[in-house]
Design a protein around this motif. Structure first.
Motif, PDB file in Angstrom:
ATOM      1  N   GLN A 152     -97.711  66.025 -41.178  1.00  0.00           N
ATOM      2  CA  GLN A 152     -98.630  66.663 -40.866  1.00  0.00           C
ATOM      3  C   GLN A 152     -99.595  65.691 -40.252  1.00  0.00           C
ATOM      4  O   GLN A 152    -100.871  66.301 -39.490  1.00  0.00           O
ATOM      5  CB  GLN A 152     -99.313  66.567 -42.629  1.00  0.00           C
ATOM      6  CG  GLN A 152     -99.309  66.850 -43.568  1.00  0.00           C
ATOM      7  CD  GLN A 152     -99.023  68.323 -43.982  1.00  0.00           C
ATOM      8  OE1 GLN A 152    -100.324  68.796 -43.479  1.00  0.00           O
ATOM      9  NE2 GLN A 152     -97.765  68.986 -43.434  1.00  0.00           N
ATOM     10  N   GLY A 153     -98.546  65.228 -39.050  1.00  0.00           N
ATOM     11  CA  GLY A 153     -99.318  64.280 -37.626  1.00  0.00           C
ATOM     12  C   GLY A 153     -99.970  65.851 -36.479  1.00  0.00           C
ATOM     13  O   GLY A 153     -98.852  66.330 -36.552  1.00  0.00           O
ATOM     14  N   PRO A 154    -100.663  65.250 -35.797  1.00  0.00           N
ATOM     15  CA  PRO A 154    -100.861  66.578 -34.986  1.00  0.00           C
ATOM     16  C   PRO A 154     -99.731  66.373 -34.315  1.00  0.00           C
ATOM     17  O   PRO A 154     -99.454  67.018 -33.089  1.00  0.00           O
ATOM     18  CB  PRO A 154    -102.462  65.430 -34.333  1.00  0.00           C
ATOM     19  CG  PRO A 154    -102.514  64.736 -34.934  1.00  0.00           C
ATOM     20  CD  PRO A 154    -102.637  64.567 -35.959  1.00  0.00           C
ATOM     21  N   GLU A 155     -98.554  64.908 -33.722  1.00  0.00           N
ATOM     22  CA  GLU A 155     -98.010  64.186 -32.761  1.00  0.00           C
ATOM     23  C   GLU A 155     -97.102  65.576 -33.129  1.00  0.00           C
ATOM     24  O   GLU A 155     -96.120  66.405 -32.334  1.00  0.00           O
ATOM     25  CB  GLU A 155     -97.666  62.955 -32.631  1.00  0.00           C
ATOM     26  CG  GLU A 155     -99.024  62.813 -31.857  1.00  0.00           C
ATOM     27  CD  GLU A 155     -98.567  61.270 -31.760  1.00  0.00           C
ATOM     28  OE1 GLU A 155     -96.876  60.872 -32.038  1.00  0.00           O
ATOM     29  OE2 GLU A 155     -99.262  60.525 -30.933  1.00  0.00           O
ATOM     30  N   VAL A 156     -96.674  65.607 -34.262  1.00  0.00           N
ATOM     31  CA  VAL A 156     -95.587  66.239 -34.727  1.00  0.00           C
ATOM     32  C   VAL A 156     -95.430  67.790 -34.782  1.00  0.00           C
ATOM     33  O   VAL A 156     -94.657  69.055 -34.390  1.00  0.00           O
ATOM     34  CB  VAL A 156     -94.989  65.809 -36.154  1.00  0.00           C
ATOM     35  CG1 VAL A 156     -94.044  66.885 -36.943  1.00  0.00           C
ATOM     36  CG2 VAL A 156     -94.674  63.934 -36.501  1.00  0.00           C
ATOM     37  N   LYS A 157     -96.817  68.486 -35.200  1.00  0.00           N
ATOM     38  CA  LYS A 157     -97.240  69.526 -35.204  1.00  0.00           C
ATOM     39  C   LYS A 157     -96.759  69.906 -33.216  1.00  0.00           C
ATOM     40  O   LYS A 157     -96.339  71.571 -33.378  1.00  0.00           O
ATOM     41  CB  LYS A 157     -98.611  69.914 -35.852  1.00  0.00           C
ATOM     42  CG  LYS A 157     -98.744  69.896 -36.992  1.00  0.00           C
ATOM     43  CD  LYS A 157     -99.848  69.927 -37.394  1.00  0.00           C
ATOM     44  CE  LYS A 157     -99.867  69.624 -38.979  1.00  0.00           C
ATOM     45  NZ  LYS A 157    -101.810  70.124 -39.846  1.00  0.00           N
ATOM     46  N   GLN A 158     -97.126  69.328 -33.138  1.00  0.00           N
ATOM     47  CA  GLN A 158     -97.636  70.112 -31.563  1.00  0.00           C
ATOM     48  C   GLN A 158     -96.128  69.537 -30.485  1.00  0.00           C
ATOM     49  O   GLN A 158     -95.948  70.406 -29.952  1.00  0.00           O
ATOM     50  CB  GLN A 158     -98.172  68.944 -30.372  1.00  0.00           C
ATOM     51  CG  GLN A 158     -98.990  69.391 -28.871  1.00  0.00           C
ATOM     52  CD  GLN A 158     -99.188  71.183 -29.194  1.00  0.00           C
ATOM     53  OE1 GLN A 158    -100.461  71.431 -29.937  1.00  0.00           O
ATOM     54  NE2 GLN A 158     -98.462  71.612 -28.507  1.00  0.00           N
ATOM     55  N   ARG A 159     -95.585  69.154 -31.199  1.00  0.00           N
ATOM     56  CA  ARG A 159     -93.925  68.826 -30.089  1.00  0.00           C
ATOM     57  C   ARG A 159     -93.601  69.917 -30.928  1.00  0.00           C
ATOM     58  O   ARG A 159     -92.582  70.170 -30.454  1.00  0.00           O
ATOM     59  CB  ARG A 159     -93.359  67.282 -30.890  1.00  0.00           C
ATOM     60  CG  ARG A 159     -92.394  67.118 -30.530  1.00  0.00           C
ATOM     61  CD  ARG A 159     -91.313  65.300 -30.625  1.00  0.00           C
ATOM     62  NE  ARG A 159     -92.377  64.800 -31.203  1.00  0.00           N
ATOM     63  CZ  ARG A 159     -92.027  63.494 -31.761  1.00  0.00           C
ATOM     64  NH1 ARG A 159     -90.789  63.802 -32.153  1.00  0.00           N
ATOM     65  NH2 ARG A 159     -92.248  62.897 -31.994  1.00  0.00           N
ATOM     66  N   LEU A 160     -93.400  70.106 -32.218  1.00  0.00           N
ATOM     67  CA  LEU A 160     -93.122  71.579 -32.510  1.00  0.00           C
ATOM     68  C   LEU A 160     -92.896  72.780 -31.540  1.00  0.00           C
ATOM     69  O   LEU A 160     -92.257  73.943 -31.192  1.00  0.00           O
ATOM     70  CB  LEU A 160     -92.947  71.557 -34.613  1.00  0.00           C
ATOM     71  CG  LEU A 160     -92.268  72.827 -34.585  1.00  0.00           C
ATOM     72  CD1 LEU A 160     -90.370  72.643 -34.145  1.00  0.00           C
ATOM     73  CD2 LEU A 160     -92.355  73.425 -36.333  1.00  0.00           C
ATOM     74  N   ASP A 162     -94.271  72.833 -28.931  1.00  0.00           N
ATOM     75  CA  ASP A 162     -93.781  72.609 -27.344  1.00  0.00           C
ATOM     76  C   ASP A 162     -91.766  72.782 -27.694  1.00  0.00           C
ATOM     77  O   ASP A 162     -91.650  73.407 -26.570  1.00  0.00           O
ATOM     78  CB  ASP A 162     -94.032  70.688 -26.791  1.00  0.00           C
ATOM     79  CG  ASP A 162     -95.249  71.052 -26.543  1.00  0.00           C
ATOM     80  OD1 ASP A 162     -96.214  71.914 -26.499  1.00  0.00           O
ATOM     81  OD2 ASP A 162     -95.700  69.493 -26.888  1.00  0.00           O
ATOM     82  N   ASN A 163     -91.866  71.851 -28.281  1.00  0.00           N
ATOM     83  CA  ASN A 163     -90.345  72.702 -28.132  1.00  0.00           C
ATOM     84  C   ASN A 163     -90.541  73.804 -28.486  1.00  0.00           C
ATOM     85  O   ASN A 163     -88.991  74.295 -27.846  1.00  0.00           O
ATOM     86  CB  ASN A 163     -89.615  72.182 -29.994  1.00  0.00           C
ATOM     87  CG  ASN A 163     -89.150  70.413 -29.757  1.00  0.00           C
ATOM     88  OD1 ASN A 163     -89.748  69.660 -28.353  1.00  0.00           O
ATOM     89  ND2 ASN A 163     -88.788  69.879 -31.431  1.00  0.00           N
ATOM     90  N   THR A 164     -90.473  74.658 -29.343  1.00  0.00           N
ATOM     91  CA  THR A 164     -90.057  76.031 -29.581  1.00  0.00           C
ATOM     92  C   THR A 164     -90.565  77.230 -28.207  1.00  0.00           C
ATOM     93  O   THR A 164     -89.835  77.912 -27.728  1.00  0.00           O
ATOM     94  CB  THR A 164     -91.162  77.064 -30.100  1.00  0.00           C
ATOM     95  OG1 THR A 164     -90.945  76.708 -31.441  1.00  0.00           O
ATOM     96  CG2 THR A 164     -91.426  78.613 -30.052  1.00  0.00           C
TER      97      THR A 164
END
Length: 203
Positions: A152-160, A162-164
């Motif tokens: 639920q954290g913004p860093e994890v959401k953004q990293r996914l 960015d990965n895509t």
């Protein structure tokens, strides 16, 4: 120098399940290093204009039936007797993909793939049910609370995200995709080519 195989991966793609196990065997045989990059297949499709084969090829006479034949041949060749298509297919994999991004390190990420692939593609885990995912993670020995809170954290959401986007920028359009350096392969049918390349052959 040890070569690294990067596996562009989403739980949502059945071919991601099929390719995972023989890919691990290839990595072991060749002494290569494996890394997993979690992406969102749905987001990839939007960015590239791609779509699932059963939809894309629906009007091509014989093509979907042949794809099914090849799919089942692969299952049989590799002894994948427990594979089943979940009742809720296609499904949204965003929670599981964020769990992979939230992994503490590459070792935990691959252990999560090992644990969750059978849950999804053999036992029909409801990937959007947080409680069901938590139970599956806990049963496999993971800190479910830590991982799910991190999703639920913004860093994890953004990293996914960015990965895509990063995978698409490199030429990826579907699952499973693999990179060895700048060389890209797509599809479970390319596994033998990857092994040959890791052994010194041409791409």
């Amino acid at each position: 120098m040890t070569k690294t195989v990067e596996y562009i991966f989403d739980f949502a793609g059945p071919n991601g399940y099929l390719a995972w196990y023989p890919l691990k065997e290839i990595v072991e045989r060749t002494g290569a290093k494996l890394v997993v990059t979690p992406v969102l297949l749905g987001g990839m499709h939007k960015l590239t204009g791609n779509s699932p084969p059963m939809m894309r090829d629906a009007d091509v006479k014989g093509k979907v039936a042949y794809a099914s034949l090849e799919f089942n041949r692969f299952l049989d060749r590799h002894g994948m007797t427990r594979f089943t298509i979940p009742k809720a297919f296609p499904f949204n994999s965003i929670l599981l993909q964020r769990v992979l991004v939230a992994a503490a390190d590459e070792e935990e990420r691959q252990a999560l793939v090992d644990a969750l692939l059978p849950a999804v593609w053999e036992r029909g885990l409801n990937c959007g049910d947080v409680d069901a995912v938590a139970a599956e993670l806990a049963a496999a020995g993971f800190d479910a609370q830590r991982l799910l809170e991190a999703t639920q954290g913004p860093e994890v959401k953004q990293r996914l995200i960015d990965n895509t986007e990063g995978a698409v920028a490199r030429g990826t359009f579907g699952i499973p995709t693999y990179f060895v350096g700048e060389e890209m392969w797509f599809g479970k049918e390319r596994l033998a080519q990857i092994e040959e390349y890791l052994g010194g052959g041409k791409p």
